[in-house]
Design a protein around this motif. Sequence first.
Motif, PDB file in Angstrom:
ATOM      1  N   PHE A  75       4.551  37.860 -17.139  1.00 24.74           N
ATOM      2  CA  PHE A  75       4.188  36.975 -18.241  1.00 24.74           C
ATOM      3  C   PHE A  75       4.993  35.680 -18.103  1.00 24.74           C
ATOM      4  O   PHE A  75       6.202  35.715 -17.861  1.00 24.74           O
ATOM      5  CB  PHE A  75       4.503  37.634 -19.589  1.00 24.74           C
ATOM      6  N   TRP A  76       4.328  34.547 -18.273  1.00 23.48           N
ATOM      7  CA  TRP A  76       4.956  33.244 -18.127  1.00 23.48           C
ATOM      8  C   TRP A  76       4.673  32.389 -19.362  1.00 23.48           C
ATOM      9  O   TRP A  76       3.569  32.416 -19.901  1.00 23.48           O
ATOM     10  CB  TRP A  76       4.397  32.504 -16.916  1.00 23.48           C
ATOM     11  N   MET A  77       5.658  31.601 -19.774  1.00 22.38           N
ATOM     12  CA  MET A  77       5.471  30.697 -20.905  1.00 22.38           C
ATOM     13  C   MET A  77       6.095  29.336 -20.575  1.00 22.38           C
ATOM     14  O   MET A  77       7.121  29.265 -19.891  1.00 22.38           O
ATOM     15  CB  MET A  77       6.102  31.277 -22.172  1.00 22.38           C
ATOM     16  N   SER A  78       5.453  28.276 -21.064  1.00 19.97           N
ATOM     17  CA  SER A  78       5.980  26.929 -20.812  1.00 19.97           C
ATOM     18  C   SER A  78       7.037  26.567 -21.848  1.00 19.97           C
ATOM     19  O   SER A  78       6.929  26.934 -23.024  1.00 19.97           O
ATOM     20  CB  SER A  78       4.846  25.897 -20.860  1.00 19.97           C
ATOM     21  N   PHE A  79       8.057  25.859 -21.401  1.00 19.09           N
ATOM     22  CA  PHE A  79       9.092  25.329 -22.296  1.00 19.09           C
ATOM     23  C   PHE A  79       9.505  23.959 -21.794  1.00 19.09           C
ATOM     24  O   PHE A  79       9.664  23.746 -20.590  1.00 19.09           O
ATOM     25  CB  PHE A  79      10.327  26.241 -22.320  1.00 19.09           C
ATOM     26  N   ARG A 107       9.310  32.897 -16.408  1.00 16.04           N
ATOM     27  CA  ARG A 107       8.943  34.316 -16.547  1.00 16.04           C
ATOM     28  C   ARG A 107       9.782  34.948 -17.647  1.00 16.04           C
ATOM     29  O   ARG A 107      10.999  34.772 -17.705  1.00 16.04           O
ATOM     30  CB  ARG A 107       9.159  35.047 -15.224  1.00 16.04           C
ATOM     31  N   MET A 108       9.135  35.681 -18.533  1.00 12.78           N
ATOM     32  CA  MET A 108       9.838  36.357 -19.613  1.00 12.78           C
ATOM     33  C   MET A 108       9.105  37.653 -19.934  1.00 12.78           C
ATOM     34  O   MET A 108       8.001  37.903 -19.446  1.00 12.78           O
ATOM     35  CB  MET A 108       9.931  35.456 -20.852  1.00 12.78           C
ATOM     36  N   TYR A 109       9.738  38.483 -20.742  1.00 15.80           N
ATOM     37  CA  TYR A 109       9.079  39.738 -21.116  1.00 15.80           C
ATOM     38  C   TYR A 109       8.199  39.500 -22.333  1.00 15.80           C
ATOM     39  O   TYR A 109       8.589  38.808 -23.271  1.00 15.80           O
ATOM     40  CB  TYR A 109      10.100  40.830 -21.434  1.00 15.80           C
TER      41      TYR A 109
END
Length: 399
Positions: free
Chosen positions: A246-250, A225-227
């Motif tokens: 908002f979610w992003m894969s890393f 989760r990130m802004y």
Amino acid sequence: MSKVLIIGAGGVGGVVTHKCAQLPEVFSEIVLASRNEAKCKAIAAQLSRPIRTAQVDADDVPALTALLKQEQPELVINVALPYQDLTIMDACLEAGVDYLDTANYEPLDTAKFEYKWQWAYREKFAQAGLMALLGSGFDPGATNVFTAYLAKHYFDEIHELDIIDVNGGDHGYPFATNFNPEINIREVTAECRHWEGGEFVTTPAMSKKAQFTCPDNVGTYNIYRMYHEELESLVVNFPTLKRAQFWMSFGDSYLKHLEVLGNVGMTGIEPINFNGQEIVPIQFLKALLPDPSTLGPRTKGKTCIGCVVTGIKDGQRKTVYLYQIKDHQDCYSEVQSQAISYTTGVPAMIGAKMMLEGKWQKSGVWNIEQFDPDPFMADLNEYGLPWQVVELDSFDLDS
């Protein structure tokens, strides 16, 4: 038949120029401008139709205004750096030209993505009879329109929104960023903010992790989760939202490199003195990393980006997932780009098309979800970003 001026000749600028060039019936004349005109000429050489190029410093309002008055485009497509949004908006006001961008303004000396600076231009653009369309990329951009489309066609009220951005691509480098390294790293290292209970809640960067399995065999990925800036406008324009994230894969390698670089100060944005010369660490790091526009030929795999929305329809609670999957190598074969630039550049072209065709046209400053989503969604299917909608029996990123 319309003339556009595109500012920015990086990875996204290349995609926007390619996609606009494919539609001469809409974009009859194209001028591509950048501080480095050689980059513009390199993009122009890839095209099957002629365009013109120009050199301009997007930080220089008088020079940019002079170029706009000379060229007299109907629209400026800003795919330069977010630091330059306000100077380009100023030049558009001075020259009487409509404006579109893909990312909101960020001050050079503050890692803070917010719309307040651009929203402050509403009255100026309205009084000038000009339109500014903010955030016509993918996220922000298509994900905002996905939300609006679901709210329009699938729900009476939307209550929960999870935007999930997965990049399953592999470029083979130990560490590289898929778009401008400076912007990317500032985003990832910023404090997280998500919407809950009528306010933004702040948590440490990357402190909440979940696992998500993408459809169509794209794979299962760790997401964090990130802004991201689209949350700021979406919670305003969809006030029934009780929670928005908002979610992003890393990958583990990316995060470990980022942790080490942060620990040694290489992600800092404050200038330091080195042998009598001031340098900004993150800008020096950017110079060391691979240029994102060169990643296209070596990036394999797929992106999967979409919105999971939960809400009420006819008194019943339901959850719907709208998503788009894009193959990196398909993008490279079409426009010599990887999918991150492609998925940003195509919505920029479509947003411009909406404005030039009069489907979206209203004086003032607007976020993309404030217009009818249907023609934009139809064009995503038409111009390279086909999407799918599925209803989910259950969805939970907290478990």
